[in-house]
Design a protein around this motif. Structure first.
Motif, PDB file in Angstrom:
ATOM      1  N   LYS A 177      -4.730  28.328  55.734  1.00 25.09           N
ATOM      2  CA  LYS A 177      -4.900  29.426  56.733  1.00 25.09           C
ATOM      3  C   LYS A 177      -3.713  29.352  57.970  1.00 25.09           C
ATOM      4  O   LYS A 177      -3.146  30.331  58.078  1.00 25.09           O
TER       5      LYS A 177
ATOM      6  N   ILE B  49      -0.471  30.796  56.055  1.00 25.33           N
ATOM      7  CA  ILE B  49      -0.894  32.311  55.961  1.00 25.33           C
ATOM      8  C   ILE B  49      -0.587  33.166  57.096  1.00 25.33           C
ATOM      9  O   ILE B  49       0.165  34.051  57.386  1.00 25.33           O
TER      10      ILE B  49
ATOM     11  N   THR C 266      -0.017  38.590  54.425  1.00 22.26           N
ATOM     12  CA  THR C 266      -1.362  39.414  54.437  1.00 22.26           C
ATOM     13  C   THR C 266      -1.065  40.781  54.924  1.00 22.26           C
ATOM     14  O   THR C 266      -2.168  41.548  54.995  1.00 22.26           O
TER      15      THR C 266
ATOM     16  N   TRP D  25      -8.635  33.408  53.019  1.00 24.83           N
ATOM     17  CA  TRP D  25      -8.251  34.570  53.664  1.00 24.83           C
ATOM     18  C   TRP D  25      -8.865  35.846  53.054  1.00 24.83           C
ATOM     19  O   TRP D  25      -8.540  36.962  53.649  1.00 24.83           O
TER      20      TRP D  25
ATOM     21  N   GLN E 103     -11.159  38.350  55.337  1.00 26.28           N
ATOM     22  CA  GLN E 103     -10.247  38.985  56.354  1.00 26.28           C
ATOM     23  C   GLN E 103      -9.409  40.028  56.038  1.00 26.28           C
ATOM     24  O   GLN E 103      -9.489  40.991  56.708  1.00 26.28           O
TER      25      GLN E 103
END
Length: 336
Positions: free
Chosen positions: A148, A151, A164, A199, A202
Motif C-alpha cells: 500500500k 502503490i 493505480t 489495492w 479500491q
C-alpha cells in the motif's frame, strides 16, 4: 454597469446547454461509453443481454454468472515490465542497506550496480531470488502495508502517474456493467495474490476474496503473544497458463461464463471457459496502440500473444483491438 446581452448570445448559450446535457445523458445511458461502437462492444452487450433475459434460450441464473479477468495487460498496463516486478526491484533497493553481503552476491551485486541485464543473466533462478527477498520474510499484514505504501507513491516511468491510474477505463466500465447485470467479477492472475489484494477493491471494486493469484507458502506463528501469518521464501502455487483453470476450480468452484485475458498466459483459462455448456464469452485485449499505450503481440517479452490469438481468430472469440475499439485508454488523472 451591466450590459444586456444580444438575443443571439442567449440562444447560443441555450443550445450549448442542451448539447452538454445530451452528452451527459448519452454517457449515462451507455454504460460502455469509452468503447467505440463496433463488433467488440456489440458482442459484449449482446452476450450480457442474452444470458440475463429471463425466459430466453440462453438465460443463466445469477449464481452462475461468473466473470474472470486477468490483471496485467487486461485490467491495467503491463509495460515496460510487470508492475509487481517494479515493486520487487524498488523493494530490493530499499532493503539493500540491511544486507551489505548483497554487494558481493549475485544477482544482487549486478542489480544494485544498475546492471539489470547482468542481474537477470541467471535466468528464472535469479529473478526468483530477487522476488523472494522482496516478498517474503514478513507477516502478511506487514507485506500488505508495504504494498500500500509503494502503490501510494510509485509512478509509472512513461506516464508519470500512479500505477493505480494506469488501469483501463473501458475495462472499469465493463466490470461495472457486468456487476450491474448480476455477474460476480474475479481477478485470476499470475501475480502474487497478496500484492493484488492490497489495492484491487479500491481500484476495481473487486474485494480480496475474489482475487485468485500465485502464492508463496505461509506459516502460522505466535509473535509476542499474537497470531501472525509469515510469508516464507517458497513458491506454493503459480496461477498462470495451465494453473489458471486449476486456480479457478480450487478457489471459485464454478466455470466462468465470461473470461478476459490478453496473452498466452490466459489461453488455458479461455479454453476452459469455452468448454462449458451453453453460451460463453471469451475475450482478448489486443495491444495495438503504440501512441496511447503500446503495440505488441507474438514476440513480446511481456504479455506475449501468439497461440491464444490464433485460437481466438479460428473460434470466433472476441478480440478487442485497443486502437480501434477504445475511445480512451486510461481514466482522467485524479483531481481533474
Amino acid at each position: 454597469m451591466h450590459t444586456p446581452r444580444h438575443p443571439l448570445s442567449y440562444a447560443l448559450f441555450a443550445v450549448s446547454l442542451v448539447l452538454a446535457s445530451a452528452h451527459v445523458a448519452a454517457a449515462a445511458d451507455d454504460p460502455l461509453s469509452s468503447w467505440n461502437d463496433g463488433a467488440a462492444k456489440r458482442a459484449v452487450v449482446d452476450f450480457v443481454q442474452r444470458v440475463t433475459t429471463p425466459g430466453g434460450a440462453d438465460f443463466v441464473p445469477e449464481p452462475e454468472r461468473i466473470a474472470t479477468f486477468d490483471n496485467d495487460g487486461t485490467l491495467w498496463a503491463e509495460q515496460p515490465m510487470y508492475f509487481q516486478l517494479a515493486f520487487a526491484f524498488d523493494r530490493v533497493k530499499g532493503l539493500a542497506p540491511q544486507h551489505p553481503e548483497w554487494k558481493k552476491q549475485e544477482p544482487f551485486k549486478s542489480f544494485l550496480a544498475g546492471d539489470l541485464k547482468g542481474a537477470l543473466a541467471g535466468g528464472a533462478k535469479a529473478l526468483v531470488q530477487l522476488v523472494m527477498v522482496s516478498h517474503a520474510g514478513v507477516t502478511t499484514a506487514e507485506f500488505e502495508q508495504t504494498v500500500k505504501d509503494w502503490i501510494a507513491t510509485a509512478r509509472h516511468p512513461r506516464f508519470h502517474r500512479p500505477y493505480t491510474e494506469c488501469m483501463y477505463q473501458p475495462m472499469l466500465e465493463l466490470l461495472a456493467y457486468l456487476r450491474t447485470n448480476g455477474f460476480k467479477t474475479y481477478i485470476v492472475s499470475g501475480g502474487d495474490v497478496d500484492f493484488m489484494r492490497a489495492w484491487t477493491e479500491q481500484v476495481y471494486g473487486i474485494p480480496p476474496e475474489q482475487v485468485v493469484g500465485s502464492t508463496i507458502k505461509t506459516k502460522f506463528e505466535m509473535r509476542d503473544g499474537k497470531p501472525v501469518l509469515m510469508r516464507l521464501p517458497e513458491v506454493d502455487f503459480i496461477d498462470d497458463k495451465v494453473g489458471k483453470p486449476v486456480g479457478i476450480h480450487k478457489f471459485i468452484g464454478r466455470r466462468p461464463l465470461l473470461a478476459f485475458g490478453n496473452s498466452d498466459g490466459d489461453h488455458q483459462m479461455l479454453k476452459w471457459t469455452a468448454a462449458g455448456r451453453g453460451l460463453r464469452f471469451m475475450g482478448l485485449v489486443y495491444h495495438t496502440d503504440a501512441e496511447r499505450e503500446w503495440a505488441y503481440d507474438r514476440t513480446s517479452h511481456v504479455g506475449q500473444l501468439d497461440k491464444a490469438l490464433d485460437e481466438a481468430t479460428a473460434r470466433g472469440w472476441t478480440v478487442v483491438n485497443m486502437q480501434h475499439d477504445w475511445k480512451t485508454i486510461f481514466p482522467p488523472p485524479a483531481g481533474r
